[in-house]
Design an enzyme around this catalytic site. Structure first.
Site, PDB file in Angstrom:
ATOM      1  N   HIS A   1       0.834  -1.208   0.000  1.00 55.91           N
ATOM      2  CA  HIS A   1       0.000   0.000   0.000  1.00 55.91           C
ATOM      3  C   HIS A   1       0.868   1.257   0.000  1.00 55.91           C
ATOM      4  O   HIS A   1       1.944   1.288   0.594  1.00 55.91           O
ATOM      5  CB  HIS A   1      -1.023  -0.004   1.135  1.00 55.91           C
TER       6      HIS A   1
ATOM      7  N   ASP B   1      -0.289   4.427   0.923  1.00 54.70           N
ATOM      8  CA  ASP B   1      -0.634   5.468   1.901  1.00 54.70           C
ATOM      9  C   ASP B   1       0.099   5.237   3.217  1.00 54.70           C
ATOM     10  O   ASP B   1       0.597   4.149   3.494  1.00 54.70           O
ATOM     11  CB  ASP B   1      -2.146   5.492   2.163  1.00 54.70           C
TER      12      ASP B   1
ATOM     13  N   ASP C   1       6.153   1.575   6.603  1.00 55.27           N
ATOM     14  CA  ASP C   1       4.822   0.981   6.438  1.00 55.27           C
ATOM     15  C   ASP C   1       4.058   1.863   5.475  1.00 55.27           C
ATOM     16  O   ASP C   1       3.543   2.887   5.853  1.00 55.27           O
ATOM     17  CB  ASP C   1       4.147   0.900   7.807  1.00 55.27           C
TER      18      ASP C   1
ATOM     19  N   GLU D   1      -5.006   1.799   2.561  1.00 56.59           N
ATOM     20  CA  GLU D   1      -5.020   0.598   3.399  1.00 56.59           C
ATOM     21  C   GLU D   1      -5.173   0.968   4.865  1.00 56.59           C
ATOM     22  O   GLU D   1      -5.865   0.294   5.630  1.00 56.59           O
ATOM     23  CB  GLU D   1      -3.727  -0.210   3.204  1.00 56.59           C
ATOM     24  N   GLU D   2      -4.521   2.054   5.268  1.00 53.67           N
ATOM     25  CA  GLU D   2      -4.497   2.436   6.683  1.00 53.67           C
ATOM     26  C   GLU D   2      -5.869   2.845   7.205  1.00 53.67           C
ATOM     27  O   GLU D   2      -6.079   2.907   8.404  1.00 53.67           O
ATOM     28  CB  GLU D   2      -3.494   3.581   6.908  1.00 53.67           C
TER      29      GLU D   2
ATOM     30  N   ASP E   1       4.056  -6.519   3.652  1.00 51.62           N
ATOM     31  CA  ASP E   1       3.699  -5.481   4.635  1.00 51.62           C
ATOM     32  C   ASP E   1       3.914  -5.987   6.059  1.00 51.62           C
ATOM     33  O   ASP E   1       3.244  -5.537   6.986  1.00 51.62           O
ATOM     34  CB  ASP E   1       2.230  -5.055   4.418  1.00 51.62           C
TER      35      ASP E   1
ATOM     36  N   HIS F   1       3.601   3.711  12.347  1.00 50.69           N
ATOM     37  CA  HIS F   1       2.578   4.687  12.769  1.00 50.69           C
ATOM     38  C   HIS F   1       3.126   5.653  13.816  1.00 50.69           C
ATOM     39  O   HIS F   1       2.366   6.302  14.509  1.00 50.69           O
ATOM     40  CB  HIS F   1       1.296   4.021  13.305  1.00 50.69           C
TER      41      HIS F   1
HETATM   42 ZN   LIG Z   1       0.937  -1.440   6.363  1.00 52.51          ZN
END
Ligand SMILES: [Zn+2]
Length: 415
Positions: free
Chosen positions: A84, A86, A147, A181-182, A204, A386
């Protein structure tokens, strides 16, 4: 790898993380933020430059590309690699300045733009496995975006290697880069027909060597409470406040079934939002378990708790609505055991200890699997995602590239 590789993964990664691709859960559009397409456009440009001639970005912000087979065998299944683009709404992704800490020796890594941000081994135990490696972090004020831009860069480098090393035999390889995705919408507009793959691998995951074949099964629940309103000056014996009922229900939920009270293979019930006033209140829950059958048992706990609390509010009523969210992908993957087995074989061929794990969460793969594309998750090397202390190592990213190349060859070999 017998073939010596000129890795391009690190310079790609350092390029991609400087493009802000934060997604936005409040947005109704797809992609949720237009800026995600900036990375999508760059990836298409780079794929075309590598020689992947059908690479394109669609109107929803998805990147698709095909590496044609170079084997004489006609029965090699079409395999897709997916990451992903994003980054998480939880932490800023604007103006990311990646730093490469070469030849890491176990020291504290102080992030220069906010020196209170320090990566210490005691808080990041996985750093112990990175001695001598080159560790990449952000500069202290943003997340890094490993990520999942590590996964994106690894897949991009694997494409580059496959095009430049025709001696690596493979069937048709499909590439899919998704937005959003997030915020749980990563595969909403994925066109599986167009992709035409038999199996996919999301890239991922976290630790080098790990592969994940299990996710939570997930439901959402909405509890609606109808109370009795009255003028507060004349409410004695009359008012039955929906807000107070909601508060008591949340306070009464068992600790043993909470996120903070569970780990490993245990499931939970988790209130994520509350809204209301005296007459009317709603509580939103998420319900999670690896065992799909247990989701209804957990919903029953919410119901029982509501019954108990409402026993003291005889005129108030409630309703509970359950909505399925996603399902443990293991049930689908178990029907095609070679998908995970070949993944494990490829990880071993890359010289790593292959370890099969479960994720206390969902991936794009959990939904793809139920849309007809079985999709386990392989490691990308990303850690502490994150947040501002997110990190990844150059050497782990190179191992992922090798794993992807081996995986393409294992499918060719065994077909
Ligand atoms: Zn991820």
């Amino acid at each position: 790898m017998d073939t010596p590789l000129n890795f391009t993964v690190t310079e790609r990664f350092l390029r991609y993380v400087t493009i802000d691709t934060q997604s936005d859960p409040e947005s109704k559009t797809c992609p949720s933020t237009e800026k995600q397409k900036n990375l999508g456009r760059l990836l298409v440009e780079e794929l075309l430059a590598i020689g992947v001639s059908d690479a394109h970005l669609d109107e929803h912000g998805y990147v698709y590309a095909t590496l044609p087979a170079n084997t004489d065998k006609s029965n090699v299944p079409v395999i897709c690699f997916c990451s992903h683009m994003d980054t998480s709404p939880d932490c800023s992704g604007e103006g990311v300045k990646p730093l490469v800490h070469k030849n890491y020796q176990g020291q504290d890594l102080v992030l220069p733009d906010d020196t209170t941000q320090v990566l210490k081994q005691q808080n990041h135990p996985e750093l112990k496995n990175q001695i001598g490696n080159d560790v990449i972090t952000a500069s202290g004020t943003t997340l890094l975006g490993a990520d999942n831009k590590a996964g994106v860069a690894e897949i991009m480098d694997a494409c580059y290697q496959l095009v430049n090393h025709p001696e690596l035999k493979h069937g048709t390889i499909k590439i899919l880069f998704t937005p959003d995705e997030e915020i749980g919408r990563g595969v909403n507009k994925a066109d599986l027909q167009k992709l035409g793959a038999f199996a996919a691998y999301t890239v991922d995951g976290e630790t080098a060597g790990n592969m994940e074949n299990e996710t939570f099964s997930a439901d959402g629940a909405k509890l609606t409470i109808q109370g009795i309103s009255a003028h507060p000056g004349f409410a004695k014996g009359q008012m039955q406040s929906a807000l107070k009922i909601a508060g008591q229900i949340i306070a009464t939920l068992p600790y043993e079934l909470s996120p903070e009270g569970t780990e490993g293979m245990q499931g939970f019930v988790h209130p994520v939002g509350i809204q209301g006033h005296v007459e009317h209140a709603t509580i939103d829950f998420i319900i999670r378990d690896f065992d799909e059958d247990k989701l209804s048992q957990h919903a029953e706990v919410i119901r029982q708790t509501a019954n108990e609390v409402l026993a003291n509010f005889p005129d108030a009523v409630y309703q509970l609505h359950i909505k399925p969210q996603y399902r443990n992908m293991k049930a689908v993957l178990d029907q095609h055991p070679q998908i995970v087995a070949y993944g494990m074989e490829a990880i071993r061929r890359a010289g790593l200890d292959a370890k099969l794990c479960s994720i206390r969460g969902g991936t794009d793969g959990s939904r793809l699997s139920y849309m007809g594309l079985p999709t386990p998750n392989i490691f990308a090397g990303e850690h502490a995602f994150h947040g501002k202390q997110e990190w990844v190592s150059v050497q782990d990213m190179q191992k992922v590239v090798e794993t992807i190349l081996h995986l393409c060859q294992v499918w060719e070999e065994k077909s």
